[in-house]
Design a protein around this motif. Structure first.
Motif, PDB file in Angstrom:
ATOM      1  N   PRO A 135       0.824  -1.219   0.000  1.00 43.94           N
ATOM      2  CA  PRO A 135       0.000   0.000   0.000  1.00 43.94           C
ATOM      3  C   PRO A 135       0.854   1.263   0.000  1.00 43.94           C
ATOM      4  O   PRO A 135       1.883   1.333   0.674  1.00 43.94           O
TER       5      PRO A 135
ATOM      6  N   ASP B 264      -1.440   6.804   1.618  1.00 33.26           N
ATOM      7  CA  ASP B 264      -1.614   8.241   1.391  1.00 33.26           C
ATOM      8  C   ASP B 264      -2.442   8.828   2.526  1.00 33.26           C
ATOM      9  O   ASP B 264      -3.589   8.420   2.747  1.00 33.26           O
TER      10      ASP B 264
ATOM     11  N   THR C 161       2.439  10.618   0.833  1.00 34.06           N
ATOM     12  CA  THR C 161       2.643   9.188   0.649  1.00 34.06           C
ATOM     13  C   THR C 161       3.708   8.740   1.635  1.00 34.06           C
ATOM     14  O   THR C 161       4.865   9.166   1.553  1.00 34.06           O
TER      15      THR C 161
ATOM     16  N   GLU D 189      -3.793   2.729  -5.483  1.00 37.08           N
ATOM     17  CA  GLU D 189      -3.437   2.968  -4.083  1.00 37.08           C
ATOM     18  C   GLU D 189      -2.210   2.180  -3.653  1.00 37.08           C
ATOM     19  O   GLU D 189      -1.854   2.180  -2.463  1.00 37.08           O
ATOM     20  N   ASP D 190      -1.539   1.513  -4.579  1.00 38.39           N
ATOM     21  CA  ASP D 190      -0.417   0.642  -4.249  1.00 38.39           C
ATOM     22  C   ASP D 190       0.852   1.029  -4.996  1.00 38.39           C
ATOM     23  O   ASP D 190       0.826   1.794  -5.965  1.00 38.39           O
TER      24      ASP D 190
END
Length: 236
Positions: free
Chosen positions: A118, A121, A126, A202-203
């Motif tokens: 992941p 964020d 990040t 998201e990864d």
């Protein structure tokens, strides 16, 4: 590099460095409440596997939990990464390639893995540090956390396409232990390929591969597998 060893599986070398990189998530310490993040999956398509001659060896969830603190405040950060592994027999039984190495001629000693972690964020930041790690840093992390290979040295800078994005891949030379149910071979010369992490939703997705040097450079095979990786988002 391992083969059929319950105590020291292939994921020891393929995931140790990338998982270790998530220790930087200590930056989450100032947030309220414990935090949990779960990655999606990055897997190689059946077509790419067939073309490269690889088969699926397993898809494994790799949890990582760390308690962090800022003064009197303590929080638990839980991250679930996903590792998809593939392997194939390298066919080293011709031309005396395995002479003196003790490698079974049917050993599935070539491995490829796609690792998903992941991005984490939070408030526009990040926090997963894997995005800022070079391939050299990732390779050194793997070497530090896995005692099965040594003498890492940069061999070539390659390029490829991962999830539609151009990415760099560094090829290293090293010596590794190859473990099977029948034999233990030490100091087997290998090529290790470490890819630059790529953002996917998201990864972050990164790839690692390895095979005995006796099989020769397999840049075309590595690119086929790299281009065959597809990403599926995790559950919300």
């Amino acid at each position: 590099m391992t083969e059929e060893s319950p105590g020291r599986s292939r994921r020891s070398v393929l995931a140790a460095g990338a998982t270790a990189a998530t220790v930087g998530l200590a930056g989450c310490a100032g947030l309220a409440g414990d935090l949990s993040f779960e990655s999606g999956s990055a897997t190689v398509t059946a077509q790419a596997r067939s073309e490269a001659g690889y088969q699926e060896a397993g898809v494994t969830a790799i949890p990582f939990s760390r308690q962090v603190s800022l003064g009197p405040i303590r929080r638990t950060v839980e991250v679930t990464n996903l590792l998809a592994e593939y392997d194939r027999s390298v066919g080293l039984d011709s031309g005396g390639l395995t002479d003196g190495l003790g490698i079974p001629t049917d050993a599935r000693a070539a491995v490829f893995a796609a690792f998903t972690t992941p991005a984490v964020d939070i408030f526009g930041r990040t926090l997963n540090p894997v995005a800022n790690l070079s391939t050299d840093e990732l390779a050194n992390l793997i070497q530090q956390h896995y005692g099965g290979f040594r003498n890492l040295a940069t061999d070539a800078e390659l390029s490829g396409t991962l999830l539609g994005q151009s990415t760099g891949v560094t090829r290293y030379t090293a010596e590794a232990d190859l473990l099977t149910t029948a034999v233990v071979s030490t100091d087997v010369p290998i090529y290790l390929y470490v890819g630059t992490p790529v953002r996917a939703g998201e990864d972050f997705v990164l790839t690692v591969a390895a095979h005995p040097r006796a099989a020769g450079p397999r840049e075309g095979t590595m690119r086929t597998l790299l281009e065959g990786v597809e990403h599926a988002a995790g559950s919300a």
